[in-house]
Design an enzyme around this catalytic site. Structure first.
Site, PDB file in Angstrom:
ATOM      1  N   GLY A  20       3.780  10.874  -0.376  1.00  0.00           N
ATOM      2  CA  GLY A  20       3.421  11.523   0.967  1.00  0.00           C
ATOM      3  C   GLY A  20       4.598  11.669   2.070  1.00  0.00           C
ATOM      4  N   SER A 144      -5.484   0.703   5.860  1.00  0.00           N
ATOM      5  CA  SER A 144      -5.702   1.249   7.273  1.00  0.00           C
ATOM      6  C   SER A 144      -6.766   0.276   7.893  1.00  0.00           C
ATOM      7  CB  SER A 144      -6.647   2.419   7.012  1.00  0.00           C
ATOM      8  OG  SER A 144      -7.125   2.989   8.193  1.00  0.00           O
ATOM      9  N   TYR A 173     -13.807   7.682   3.788  1.00  0.00           N
ATOM     10  CA  TYR A 173     -12.242   7.261   3.934  1.00  0.00           C
ATOM     11  C   TYR A 173     -11.948   5.789   4.200  1.00  0.00           C
ATOM     12  CZ  TYR A 173      -8.043   6.792   6.531  1.00  0.00           C
ATOM     13  OH  TYR A 173      -6.522   6.515   6.689  1.00  0.00           O
TER      14      TYR A 173
END
Length: 326
Positions: A20, A144, A173
């Site tokens: 990424g 996260s 997510y």
């Protein structure tokens, strides 16, 4: 210590792969590693964007086309790395999707789990033997704050179903980011049991207004997200600091989890972060590992553990179970 990029030691001679790397936190991570002298492999879904970033970064870089939504692409990318490099010092599993409009990967997995966890699980397994004999080598997996909403168990049906994601995309997510943290910790356990030179560390960036936040948010959440980012978020260069410290600070041990220090871990200098109870559950880590091997077809090979004198409790690097030598 108010850790910053000024504390990063010289990275000359090291080879780093950042997934990424064409935008956001990944781009900043790659930029700083290259500036400190590392040769950086920018692993990007869009190779053209990756080349533009490589040109902007300068230094010693190369672009690797990698689509984590396709296990075939992961295998091709890993093969190219193996053809070009005899070793790997740093693997930063950074890429992620958050609330995208599509719901399945090329292999039929729910897209959050497929890209954020299963793609990285496969990539790491296919490259790990390039790292395990390299002193100071590290696998950094980016989780996260949202891992705390990743409730529920992992199963084949859930991994292949998008119905739950459509009903609760934030939960989907969060589940994928919980998987990142479970994976990072179980990987460290197995590396340590095998006596490998590599360590596994997790990090989270806090909140940053990167491209991830352009996802398909439910309408009711958009004002909340906008207001929250305005108060809590930090720019991508600051959000990359936990990953950079995890990758380069020799004082950070395997198994650590780093995140920002201030405003509910949303911004600030990177420090040890808190995590949910389930993320520390060893049995949950093993169950996810076994499922991930089944779904990806990638089975990890660890170096033989150092011999010990006399009977001693041993932890199997494959199953994570404890037994005694004869």
């Amino acid at each position: 210590m108010n850790w910053s990029v000024a504390h990063i030691p010289d990275q000359a001679g090291r080879i780093a792969l950042v997934t990424g790397a064409s935008g956001g936190v990944g781009r900043e991570t790659a930029r700083v590693l290259a500036a400190r002298g590392a040769h950086v492999v920018l692993a990007c879904r869009n190779a053209e964007r990756g080349r533009a970033v490589a040109s902007w970064i300068g230094g010693s870089t190369e672009v690797l086309e990698l689509d984590l939504a396709s296990l075939d692409s992961v295998r091709r990318a890993a093969g190219r790395v193996r053809d070009r490099h005899g070793r790997l010092d740093l693997l930063v599993n950074n890429a992620a999707v958050m609330l995208p409009p599509h719901r399945h990967t090329h292999d039929g997995f729910e897209v959050h789990l497929g890209v954020n966890h299963l793609g990285h699980f496969a990539l790491t397994g296919l490259l790990l033997d390039l790292m395990t004999g390299v002193a100071g080598s590290r696998v950094v997996t980016v989780s996260s704050l949202a891992h705390r909403v990743g409730l529920g168990s992992f199963s084949t049906d859930r991994a292949r179903s998008a119905s739950g994601a459509a009903a609760a995309p934030v939960t989907a997510y969060g589940r994928s980011k919980l998987a990142n943290l479970l994976f990072a910790r179980q990987l460290q356990h197995r590396l340590a049991a095998a006596g490998a030179a590599t360590v596994s560390i997790a990090a989270h960036p806090g909140l940053s207004p990167t491209g991830l936040w352009h996802g398909d948010f439910p309408a009711a959440l958009r004002p909340v997200v906008t207001a929250g980012l305005r108060w809590l978020a930090q720019p991508a260069d600051a959000a990359a600091l936990p990953s950079l410290r995890a990758a380069t600070d020799p004082q950070v041990p395997g198994g650590a989890y780093l995140g920002p220090a201030r405003r509910f871990e949303s911004r600030g200098a990177p420090v040890p972060a808190s995590s949910s109870r389930v993320s520390r559950d060893r049995a949950a880590q093993v169950r996810l590992w076994d499922l991930s091997e089944e779904l990806t077809g990638v089975r990890y090979a660890f170096p033989a553990a150092p011999a010990t004198a006399g009977p001693a409790a041993q932890v199997c690097p494959v199953t994570g179970r404890t037994g005694r030598t004869p």
